[in-house]
Design an enzyme around this catalytic site. Sequence first.
Site, PDB file in Angstrom:
ATOM      1  N   HIS A  57       0.875  -1.220   0.073  1.00  0.00           N
ATOM      2  CA  HIS A  57      -0.143  -0.019   0.105  1.00  0.00           C
ATOM      3  C   HIS A  57       0.993   1.143  -0.001  1.00  0.00           C
ATOM      4  O   HIS A  57       0.886   1.892   1.037  1.00  0.00           O
ATOM      5  CB  HIS A  57      -0.967   0.195   1.154  1.00  0.00           C
ATOM      6  CG  HIS A  57      -1.985   0.625   1.147  1.00  0.00           C
ATOM      7  ND1 HIS A  57      -2.190   2.056   1.610  1.00  0.00           N
ATOM      8  CD2 HIS A  57      -3.333   0.606   0.516  1.00  0.00           C
ATOM      9  CE1 HIS A  57      -3.107   2.694   1.376  1.00  0.00           C
ATOM     10  NE2 HIS A  57      -4.086   1.886   0.727  1.00  0.00           N
ATOM     11  N   PHE A  58       1.660   1.847  -0.900  1.00  0.00           N
ATOM     12  CA  PHE A  58       1.885   0.989  -2.029  1.00  0.00           C
ATOM     13  C   PHE A  58       3.236   1.059  -2.204  1.00  0.00           C
ATOM     14  O   PHE A  58       4.037   2.003  -2.001  1.00  0.00           O
ATOM     15  CB  PHE A  58       1.098   1.821  -3.514  1.00  0.00           C
ATOM     16  CG  PHE A  58      -0.349   2.056  -3.063  1.00  0.00           C
ATOM     17  CD1 PHE A  58      -1.091   1.281  -3.593  1.00  0.00           C
ATOM     18  CD2 PHE A  58      -0.940   3.003  -2.683  1.00  0.00           C
ATOM     19  CE1 PHE A  58      -2.748   1.056  -3.441  1.00  0.00           C
ATOM     20  CE2 PHE A  58      -2.377   3.240  -2.321  1.00  0.00           C
ATOM     21  CZ  PHE A  58      -3.133   2.250  -2.556  1.00  0.00           C
TER      22      PHE A  58
END
Length: 152
Positions: A57-58
């Site tokens: 994420h991410f």
Amino acid sequence: MTESPVKFAMVDIHTILKTLPHRYPMLLIDRVVNIRADYSGIGIKNVTFSEMPFLGHFPENPVYPGVMMIEAMAQTAGVIGILSVAGTEKPRAVYFLTIDKCKFRKPVMPGDTIEYHMRSIGRRKTMWWFHGDARVNGTTVAEADVGAMLAE
């Protein structure tokens, strides 16, 4: 309006571990400060790049997940509620009841320190409702009303 007196100036991780049933990787606050007699206080989370959520994420643009901020609001509220009421200091299960008026305003990145400013907006027996503002450097990054229930 005058602020209520401080009951607990600082609750460290050792006391949080004695108070909440949450453990790694789901314990999302590092300490709670300025717990006041009006059932308000501030949870603190130091966001680091080595945390598990950043694996996905991410990876190229790490953003702390908003849902984890809402869970941390509930955990902060749990510490405030459990420590503030006589007879509730022993570990309990804390269950989410409601999430209302939730808004995410700005992304939180590794290196940020999140302050969860929580204040009670209602209580009925073992059920509590709090309003929370998550802030980084004084800027609100998320807010929500959360409700939880304490259980044996």
